[in-house]
Design a protein around this motif. Structure first.
Motif, short mmCIF file in Angstrom:
data_model
loop_
_atom_site.label_atom_id
_atom_site.label_comp_id
_atom_site.label_asym_id
_atom_site.label_seq_id
_atom_site.Cartn_x
_atom_site.Cartn_y
_atom_site.Cartn_z
N VAL A 10 0.84 -1.20 0.00
CA VAL A 10 0.00 0.00 0.00
C VAL A 10 0.88 1.25 0.00
CG1 VAL A 10 -1.65 1.35 1.36
CG2 VAL A 10 -1.94 -1.13 1.12
N ALA A 11 0.55 2.20 -0.87
CA ALA A 11 1.25 3.48 -0.92
C ALA A 11 0.37 4.58 -0.34
CB ALA A 11 1.63 3.83 -2.36
N ALA A 45 -2.65 -0.85 -3.81
CA ALA A 45 -3.65 0.19 -3.56
C ALA A 45 -2.93 1.43 -3.06
CB ALA A 45 -4.67 -0.29 -2.52
N MET A 46 -3.53 2.60 -3.31
CA MET A 46 -2.91 3.85 -2.87
C MET A 46 -3.94 4.72 -2.17
SD MET A 46 -2.23 5.60 -6.61
CE MET A 46 -3.45 5.49 -7.95
N VAL A 47 -3.44 5.48 -1.19
CA VAL A 47 -4.28 6.35 -0.37
C VAL A 47 -3.74 7.76 -0.44
CG1 VAL A 47 -5.07 6.86 1.97
CG2 VAL A 47 -4.85 4.47 1.22
N VAL A 180 -9.77 8.73 9.80
CA VAL A 180 -10.06 8.59 8.37
C VAL A 180 -8.88 7.94 7.66
CG1 VAL A 180 -10.46 9.84 6.21
CG2 VAL A 180 -11.72 10.49 8.25
N LEU A 181 -7.68 8.43 7.93
CA LEU A 181 -6.50 7.86 7.29
C LEU A 181 -6.28 6.42 7.74
CD1 LEU A 181 -4.04 8.07 5.50
CD2 LEU A 181 -2.80 9.11 7.42
N GLU A 182 -6.45 6.17 9.02
CA GLU A 182 -6.28 4.80 9.54
C GLU A 182 -7.22 3.83 8.83
OE1 GLU A 182 -7.25 2.45 13.71
OE2 GLU A 182 -6.70 4.57 13.79
N ALA A 186 -6.28 0.76 6.24
CA ALA A 186 -6.75 -0.59 6.54
C ALA A 186 -7.55 -1.16 5.38
CB ALA A 186 -7.61 -0.57 7.81
N LEU A 187 -8.39 -0.33 4.78
CA LEU A 187 -9.16 -0.77 3.62
C LEU A 187 -8.24 -1.10 2.45
CD1 LEU A 187 -11.91 -1.21 2.28
CD2 LEU A 187 -11.98 1.25 1.79
#
Length: 235
Positions: A10-11, A45-47, A180-182, A186-187
């Motif tokens: 995850v990025a 996935a990226m956030v 929200v970021l956490e 996790a998602l």
């Protein structure tokens, strides 16, 4: 401006230009290369987040427009378009973790993402009309009804995170920016565990194609990918 941290597959991509995380045209030009690098690295996935700063992204710095010719402005907004396109058309699913303000191109980028999470008091808007400008309607229209998208465009008035959740623009609410970021991370990790091999490589492109077609043509895209994925797994 865009800072990337990888947590396994995850990025996390951070806007980093306080106080409002405004993005210059020069910085937008770097985003397609960043996304391409993550694809080469096999990121699942990226956030996108504005933390640790107060806002997700205040959009473009309007002071930049004052010094530009119309031709330079057109080239600059082309860079914004290319950044949005890189996110939306990447094979990597993207999640926007929204807090504070998501304005103009910052809001547009969240709409280029697959999924949006937000705080209840987040503010999402297309404020360009308030300075006699225009932009952002079409990409916002991808994830909102015509009436909601036009209301934002004509008035520049923001949606709260709560209202955005009520109308389906935001998929989940959380109490604080950190939460929200956490939840977004996790998602993203949950998705990374599920999306493997050919499914990871092709599912987002398939979904994008489906969204652009009529029901039964899109159904065939999905059926073909499902058959190929299952056939690969069986082999």
């Amino acid at each position: 401006m865009f800072e990337v941290e990888c947590e396994g597959e995850v990025a996390v991509i951070r806007f980093n230009n306080p106080p409002v995380n405004a993005v210059s045209f020069a910085h937008w030009r770097t985003l397609p290369g960043i996304i391409a690098g993550l694809e080469r690295d096999g990121v699942a996935a990226m956030v996108f987040t504005g933390l640790p700063h107060k806002h997700f992204c205040g959009g473009n710095d309007f002071r930049e427009f004052a010094a530009l010719t119309p031709e330079e402005t057109l080239a600059g907004t082309g860079a914004v378009r290319d950044g949005m396109k890189a996110v939306r058309e990447s094979t990597i699913p993207a999640i926007a973790a929204i807090h504070g303000a998501a304005m103009g191109s910052g809001f547009m980028l969240s709409c280029a993402c697959d999924i949006r999470l937000a705080t209840a008091d987040a503010r999402l808007a297309l404020p360009e009309v308030k300075v006699g400008a225009f932009g952002g309607y079409r990409i916002v229209r991808e994830v909102l009804s015509q009436g909601e998208a036009r209301l934002l465009t004509y008035t520049g008035q923001p949606l709260s995170g709560t209202r955005a959740h009520q109308i389906g623009l935001v998929q989940e609410l959380a109490d604080t920016p950190a939460r929200v970021l956490e939840r977004a991370v996790a998602l993203a990790h949950e998705m990374a565990k599920l999306l493997k091999g050919r499914l990871r490589a092709e599912i987002k492109s398939c979904l994008n194609r489906e969204d652009e077609e009529n029901l039964w043509t899109a159904y065939e895209f999905e059926r073909d990918l499902a058959a190929n994925v299952m056939g690969t797994a069986a082999g």
